[in-house]
Enzyme design. Structure first.
Site, PDB file in Angstrom:
ATOM      1  N   LYS A  10       6.658  23.336  31.908  1.00  0.00           N
ATOM      2  CA  LYS A  10       8.088  23.095  32.164  1.00  0.00           C
ATOM      3  C   LYS A  10       8.847  22.641  30.902  1.00  0.00           C
ATOM      4  O   LYS A  10       8.233  22.283  29.882  1.00  0.00           O
ATOM      5  CB  LYS A  10       8.216  22.054  33.283  1.00  0.00           C
ATOM      6  N   TYR A  50      12.684  28.373  43.001  1.00  0.00           N
ATOM      7  CA  TYR A  50      12.437  27.192  43.846  1.00  0.00           C
ATOM      8  C   TYR A  50      13.216  27.243  45.167  1.00  0.00           C
ATOM      9  O   TYR A  50      13.457  26.192  45.777  1.00  0.00           O
ATOM     10  CB  TYR A  50      12.781  25.922  43.068  1.00  0.00           C
ATOM     11  N   THR A  92       1.686  15.475  42.096  1.00  0.00           N
ATOM     12  CA  THR A  92       3.064  15.816  41.704  1.00  0.00           C
ATOM     13  C   THR A  92       3.722  14.648  40.969  1.00  0.00           C
ATOM     14  O   THR A  92       4.400  14.842  39.965  1.00  0.00           O
ATOM     15  CB  THR A  92       3.901  16.165  42.962  1.00  0.00           C
ATOM     16  N   ARG A 103      -1.100  16.187  34.284  1.00  0.00           N
ATOM     17  CA  ARG A 103       0.096  15.365  34.511  1.00  0.00           C
ATOM     18  C   ARG A 103      -0.122  13.914  34.074  1.00  0.00           C
ATOM     19  O   ARG A 103       0.827  13.258  33.611  1.00  0.00           O
ATOM     20  CB  ARG A 103       0.523  15.460  35.980  1.00  0.00           C
ATOM     21  N   ASN A 113       7.600  16.779  35.511  1.00  0.00           N
ATOM     22  CA  ASN A 113       6.152  16.598  35.640  1.00  0.00           C
ATOM     23  C   ASN A 113       5.328  17.638  34.879  1.00  0.00           C
ATOM     24  O   ASN A 113       4.202  17.949  35.264  1.00  0.00           O
ATOM     25  CB  ASN A 113       5.753  16.491  37.115  1.00  0.00           C
ATOM     26  N   HIS A 116       3.786  23.299  36.625  1.00  0.00           N
ATOM     27  CA  HIS A 116       3.803  23.746  38.017  1.00  0.00           C
ATOM     28  C   HIS A 116       2.485  24.446  38.294  1.00  0.00           C
ATOM     29  O   HIS A 116       1.934  25.103  37.418  1.00  0.00           O
ATOM     30  CB  HIS A 116       4.962  24.742  38.227  1.00  0.00           C
ATOM     31  N   GLU A 127       4.730  34.168  43.102  1.00  0.00           N
ATOM     32  CA  GLU A 127       5.249  33.543  41.879  1.00  0.00           C
ATOM     33  C   GLU A 127       4.830  34.332  40.634  1.00  0.00           C
ATOM     34  O   GLU A 127       5.614  34.485  39.697  1.00  0.00           O
ATOM     35  CB  GLU A 127       4.760  32.097  41.804  1.00  0.00           C
TER      36      GLU A 127
HETATM   37  P1  CMP Z   1       6.379  21.643  41.384  1.00  0.00           P
HETATM   38  O1  CMP Z   1       4.918  21.566  41.614  1.00  0.00           O
HETATM   39  O2  CMP Z   1       6.864  22.562  40.337  1.00  0.00           O
HETATM   40  O3  CMP Z   1       7.105  22.030  42.762  1.00  0.00           O
HETATM   41  C1  CMP Z   1       8.339  21.535  43.157  1.00  0.00           C
HETATM   42  C2  CMP Z   1       8.917  20.564  42.170  1.00  0.00           C
HETATM   43  O4  CMP Z   1       9.955  19.769  42.668  1.00  0.00           O
HETATM   44  C3  CMP Z   1       7.852  19.571  41.773  1.00  0.00           C
HETATM   45  O5  CMP Z   1       6.876  20.192  41.001  1.00  0.00           O
HETATM   46  C4  CMP Z   1       8.693  18.513  41.092  1.00  0.00           C
HETATM   47  O6  CMP Z   1       9.007  18.859  39.755  1.00  0.00           O
HETATM   48  C5  CMP Z   1       9.963  18.570  41.918  1.00  0.00           C
HETATM   49  N1  CMP Z   1      10.024  17.441  42.828  1.00  0.00           N
HETATM   50  C6  CMP Z   1       9.229  17.195  43.879  1.00  0.00           C
HETATM   51  N2  CMP Z   1       9.578  16.045  44.477  1.00  0.00           N
HETATM   52  C7  CMP Z   1      10.631  15.554  43.778  1.00  0.00           C
HETATM   53  C8  CMP Z   1      11.438  14.411  43.901  1.00  0.00           C
HETATM   54  N3  CMP Z   1      11.245  13.512  44.877  1.00  0.00           N
HETATM   55  N4  CMP Z   1      12.437  14.244  43.009  1.00  0.00           N
HETATM   56  C9  CMP Z   1      12.649  15.145  42.031  1.00  0.00           C
HETATM   57  N5  CMP Z   1      11.901  16.273  41.864  1.00  0.00           N
HETATM   58  C10 CMP Z   1      10.904  16.461  42.722  1.00  0.00           C
END
Ligand code: CMP
Length: 138
Positions: A10, A50, A92, A103, A113, A116, A127
């Protein structure tokens, strides 16, 4: 079960120069890179990727973040790829990520984070096809 998953490094990780370190961890864990590109998603494409999170309160923030700078998209191959890759990247929220995960080492927050990873074989295929046509998958 298929043996492929999809990942994105990311914008936060790109900005910090972590792309090489993350790819090294991916390789060291036994994943083979079968497609890869660096690209900059506009808000439109990030929103589309997304779309499943459209109703979530963090959707706007997520789209803004994911279109902030370049990302590296890749398809990875390994036995049990989806599950094993989710273990490698960790929770996550990096505050809950185990030692030795991507992570834990590279992510700053639940929003930013670093990486993905697809959550199912079905989403891995969807995807991967979002970024790569058949001729770009090896
Ligand atoms: P990812 O695994 O890419 O899938 C969805 C993304 O949404 C996740 O990683 C985070 O980057 C983001 N995400 C999930 N929960 C939250 C949250 N509570 N606040 C902000 N971003 C979030």
């Amino acid at each position: 079960m298929t043996n492929r998953t999809f990942t994105m490094i990311k914008p936060d990780a790109t900005e910090k120069g972590s792309t090489g370190g993350i790819l090294a961890m991916i390789n060291a864990a036994g994943f083979r890179i079968v497609a890869m590109k660096m690209t900059h998603l506009g808000a439109g494409k990030a929103g589309q990727f997304y779309e499943v999170h459209k109703e979530r309160p963090f959707y706007g923030e997520l789209v803004e973040f994911m279109s902030r700078g370049p990302i590296t998209a890749a398809i990875l191959e390994k036995e049990n790829a989806v599950e094993d890759f989710r273990k490698l990247i960790g929770a996550t929220n990096p505050a809950n990520a185990e030692e030795g995960t991507i992570r834990k080492k590279y992510a700053a927050s639940i929003g930013e984070n670093a990486v993905h990873g697809s959550d199912s074989d079905e989403n891995a295929a969807i995807e991967g096809a979002f970024f790569f046509n058949k001729l770009e998958q090896f």
